[in-house]
Design a protein around this motif. Structure first.
Motif, PDB file in Angstrom:
ATOM      1  N   MET A  50       0.870  -1.010   0.067  1.00 39.62           N
ATOM      2  CA  MET A  50      -0.055   0.072  -0.181  1.00 39.62           C
ATOM      3  C   MET A  50       0.710   1.269  -0.097  1.00 39.62           C
ATOM      4  SD  MET A  50      -2.973  -0.938   2.668  1.00 39.62           S
ATOM      5  CE  MET A  50      -1.918  -1.446   3.916  1.00 39.62           C
ATOM      6  N   LEU A  51       0.685   2.132  -1.016  1.00 43.15           N
ATOM      7  CA  LEU A  51       1.101   3.518  -0.781  1.00 43.15           C
ATOM      8  C   LEU A  51       0.465   4.542  -0.385  1.00 43.15           C
ATOM      9  CD1 LEU A  51       2.559   3.065  -4.383  1.00 43.15           C
ATOM     10  CD2 LEU A  51       3.836   2.484  -2.404  1.00 43.15           C
ATOM     11  N   ALA A  52       0.187   4.492   0.894  1.00 46.74           N
ATOM     12  CA  ALA A  52      -0.840   5.204   1.665  1.00 46.74           C
ATOM     13  C   ALA A  52      -0.230   6.062   2.748  1.00 46.74           C
ATOM     14  CB  ALA A  52      -1.688   4.266   2.420  1.00 46.74           C
ATOM     15  N   PRO A  53       0.518   7.154   2.281  1.00 44.07           N
ATOM     16  CA  PRO A  53       0.994   8.070   3.152  1.00 44.07           C
ATOM     17  C   PRO A  53       0.164   8.786   4.361  1.00 44.07           C
ATOM     18  CG  PRO A  53       1.290   9.221   1.064  1.00 44.07           C
ATOM     19  CD  PRO A  53       0.764   7.566   0.914  1.00 44.07           C
ATOM     20  N   ARG A  66       5.309  12.545   5.072  1.00 47.00           N
ATOM     21  CA  ARG A  66       6.030  13.425   4.339  1.00 47.00           C
ATOM     22  C   ARG A  66       7.131  12.954   3.221  1.00 47.00           C
ATOM     23  NH1 ARG A  66      10.686  16.533   6.261  1.00 47.00           N
ATOM     24  NH2 ARG A  66       9.928  16.003   8.175  1.00 47.00           N
ATOM     25  N   LEU A  67       7.886  11.923   3.841  1.00 47.95           N
ATOM     26  CA  LEU A  67       8.514  11.191   3.069  1.00 47.95           C
ATOM     27  C   LEU A  67       8.023  10.288   2.093  1.00 47.95           C
ATOM     28  CD1 LEU A  67      11.601  10.379   5.778  1.00 47.95           C
ATOM     29  CD2 LEU A  67      11.296  12.410   4.079  1.00 47.95           C
ATOM     30  N   GLY A  68       6.942   9.579   2.431  1.00 48.48           N
ATOM     31  CA  GLY A  68       6.127   8.689   1.664  1.00 48.48           C
ATOM     32  C   GLY A  68       5.484   9.080   0.381  1.00 48.48           C
ATOM     33  N   GLU A  69       5.107  10.521   0.441  1.00 49.15           N
ATOM     34  CA  GLU A  69       4.278  10.852  -0.425  1.00 49.15           C
ATOM     35  C   GLU A  69       4.681  10.964  -1.972  1.00 49.15           C
ATOM     36  OE1 GLU A  69       2.115  15.200  -1.805  1.00 49.15           O
ATOM     37  OE2 GLU A  69       2.842  14.846   0.149  1.00 49.15           O
ATOM     38  N   TRP A  74       7.008   7.967  -7.889  1.00 51.61           N
ATOM     39  CA  TRP A  74       8.121   6.982  -8.165  1.00 51.61           C
ATOM     40  C   TRP A  74       7.905   5.635  -8.626  1.00 51.61           C
ATOM     41  CZ3 TRP A  74      10.875   2.285  -7.153  1.00 51.61           C
ATOM     42  CH2 TRP A  74      12.162   2.663  -7.473  1.00 51.61           C
ATOM     43  N   TRP A  75       6.896   5.011  -7.894  1.00 49.48           N
ATOM     44  CA  TRP A  75       6.560   3.699  -8.299  1.00 49.48           C
ATOM     45  C   TRP A  75       5.604   3.950  -9.625  1.00 49.48           C
ATOM     46  CZ3 TRP A  75       8.297  -0.401  -6.943  1.00 49.48           C
ATOM     47  CH2 TRP A  75       9.011  -0.735  -5.649  1.00 49.48           C
ATOM     48  N   GLU A 137      -4.079   8.184  -2.964  1.00 52.59           N
ATOM     49  CA  GLU A 137      -3.311   7.045  -2.365  1.00 52.59           C
ATOM     50  C   GLU A 137      -3.421   5.978  -3.632  1.00 52.59           C
ATOM     51  OE1 GLU A 137      -3.028   7.448   2.596  1.00 52.59           O
ATOM     52  OE2 GLU A 137      -4.287   5.813   1.548  1.00 52.59           O
ATOM     53  N   ALA A 138      -2.274   4.913  -3.397  1.00 52.22           N
ATOM     54  CA  ALA A 138      -2.402   3.853  -4.331  1.00 52.22           C
ATOM     55  C   ALA A 138      -1.817   2.606  -3.886  1.00 52.22           C
ATOM     56  CB  ALA A 138      -1.259   4.410  -5.647  1.00 52.22           C
ATOM     57  N   HIS A 139      -1.791   1.796  -4.562  1.00 56.70           N
ATOM     58  CA  HIS A 139      -1.267   0.502  -4.142  1.00 56.70           C
ATOM     59  C   HIS A 139      -0.833  -0.485  -5.341  1.00 56.70           C
ATOM     60  CE1 HIS A 139      -5.364  -1.190  -5.564  1.00 56.70           C
ATOM     61  NE2 HIS A 139      -4.729  -2.266  -5.435  1.00 56.70           N
TER      62      HIS A 139
END
Length: 334
Positions: A50-53, A66-69, A74-75, A137-139
Motif C-alpha cells: 500500500m502506498l498510503a502516506p 512527508r517522506l512517503g508521498e 516514483w512507483w 493514495e495507491a497500491h
C-alpha cells in the motif's frame, strides 16, 4: 569520482529500489543476493504494497507521510502496474468514534456516507454508514513490482547475482550499499525484528477496487485486492523475533476482519499463510548510515514500499556527492 561502481547487497525492495535509483542517475551498479531466486528470503515478498502516506500518518510519525508521498509517483514511473484508486477506511457502526479519531490525526481525505460507499465499492452497499476515502493514495502487488524492478535493471545491463552470500567488507565496488535487512545486525546492532503475518484468500463472490482498512482496537487490519479474486489480508505487528508459521490467533483475527467486511469471505479459499520479520530501528524510521565506503540502508519497518524510494534517493545522493547522511531527517531520541 565521476562514475563510482556500487555493489548492492540484498534484492528486497530496499536493494532493488537503490539499484534502480542509482542506475537512473548513471551509476554503474551490481546487485548481490544470497537467496537462489527473487523473493526467496525477502520480507518484501510478504508486504501489503500500500502506498498510503496519509492513512499511515494517522498511526505513525508525521515524517512517514512527508517522506512517503513522493513514492507514489516514483512507483508509477518504475512499475506500470501501480493502481491509483485511493484507499478506503471504515469501521462497523458501533465503532464510529474510532473513524472520527482516525480522521482527526491525518489529512487529504473525504467523508463518505452509505450511498457514496456503495458507489465506490458496490459490494459494500448497505454494510457501512460512513467511511474515509483517501483518493490520492495507491497500491501495488509487491511480487510483481519487485519482478518489474529486477527486469528493468537487467534490461539496462545491471547484473543481479543470486546465490552470492557476502559481507559488506567483502564486496567489490567503490561503494557498497548494505540492504540485508535483519541480516545486517552484525553491523547494526540496534536493529530489531517486528513480526508481521498475512493471509491470502481467493473468492469470486467479492470485488474490491482498492485497499480497505478496517479499524481495530488492537491491531491495524487491511484487505488489499490483487486481482482475479485474490485478496491479501494483513498486517499483524508483534514485538517478537520468533520465526515460525502464522499463529492461530492471528489467522482468526485476520479472517474475522475479512468476514466483518463481507460475509462472503467466509467461503473464500485460503491460498497462502505467511509470516516474516520486518527490520526496525528503535524509532521505527528508516535510516542510511555511512561507514567508510559502506552505506547501510535499513529499518523500513512496515513501510517498505512506501519509503524505499526515499531511502534509495538518500543512498544515491550520498554516492554522488560523497557526503554523509544527505537529507536524513532529524532523528528522535528516547
Amino acid at each position: 569520482m565521476d562514475r563510482p561502481v556500487v555493489s548492492i547487497i540484498g534484492a528486497g525492495v530496499a536493494g532493488l529500489a537503490c539499484a534502480t535509483e542509482l542506475a537512473d542517475r548513471g551509476i554503474a551498479v551490481e546487485v548481490l543476493e544470497r537467496a537462489a531466486h527473487l523473493g526467496e528470503s525477502a520480507c518484501s515478498w510478504m508486504a501489503g504494497g500500500m502506498l498510503a502516506p496519509w492513512c499511515e500518518r494517522a498511526t505513525t510519525d508525521e515524517i512517514v507521510a512527508r517522506l512517503g508521498e513522493p513514492s507514489i509517483d516514483w512507483w508509477r514511473r518504475h512499475f506500470p502496474g501501480t493502481v491509483s484508486k485511493g484507499s478506503l477506511v471504515l469501521t462497523p457502526p458501533r465503532d464510529a468514534a474510532d473513524l472520527t479519531r482516525f480522521a482527526s490525526r491525518t489529512e487529504r481525505h473525504e467523508w463518505l456516507d452509505a450511498d457514496a460507499i456503495a458507489a465506490l465499492e458496490p459490494d459494500l452497499a448497505g454494510r457501512f454508514r460512513r467511511a474515509l476515502f483517501f483518493a490520492d493514495e495507491a497500491h501495488l502487488e509487491p511480487r510483481k513490482a519487485l519482478a518489474a524492478l529486477a527486469a528493468g535493471l537487467e534490461a539496462r545491463g545491471v547484473p543481479i547475482r543470486f546465490g552470492v552470500d557476502v559481507k559488506p567488507s567483502q564486496a567489490e565496488g567503490d561503494f557498497v550499499v548494505d540492504c540485508r535487512g535483519l541480516a545486517a545486525r552484525d553491523e547494526l546492532p540496534d536493529l530489531r525484528g517486528v513480526r508481521g503475518e498475512m493471509v491470502v484468500v481467493r473468492t469470486r463472490d467479492v470485488s474490491l477496487s482498492r485497499p480497505v482498512r478496517m479499524l481495530h482496537p488492537r491491531i491495524p487490519l487491511y484487505i488489499v485486492p490483487r486481482g482475479d479474486g485474490i485478496f491479501m489480508i494483513g498486517a499483524t505487528m508483534i514485538e517478537s523475533e520468533e520465526r515460525r508459521a502464522v499463529s492461530v490467533r492471528s489467522a482468526v483475527e485476520l479472517l474475522n476482519a475479512a468476514y466483518t467486511l463481507h460475509p462472503a469471505f467466509g467461503e473464500a479459499e485460503i491460498v497462502e499463510l505467511g509470516a516474516d520479520l520486518r527490520p526496525t530501528f528503535p524509532d521505527n524510521l528508516p535510516c542510511m548510515r555511512r561507514k567508510g565506503r559502506v552505506l547501510h540502508a535499513n529499518g523500513l519497518f512496515r513501510h517498505g514500499f512506501l519509503l524505499a524510494p526515499w531511502l534509495a534517493r538518500q543512498v544515491a545522493d550520498a554516492v554522488l556527492v560523497e557526503t554523509r547522511d544527505a537529507d536524513i531527517p532529524q532523528r528522535r531520541h528516547a
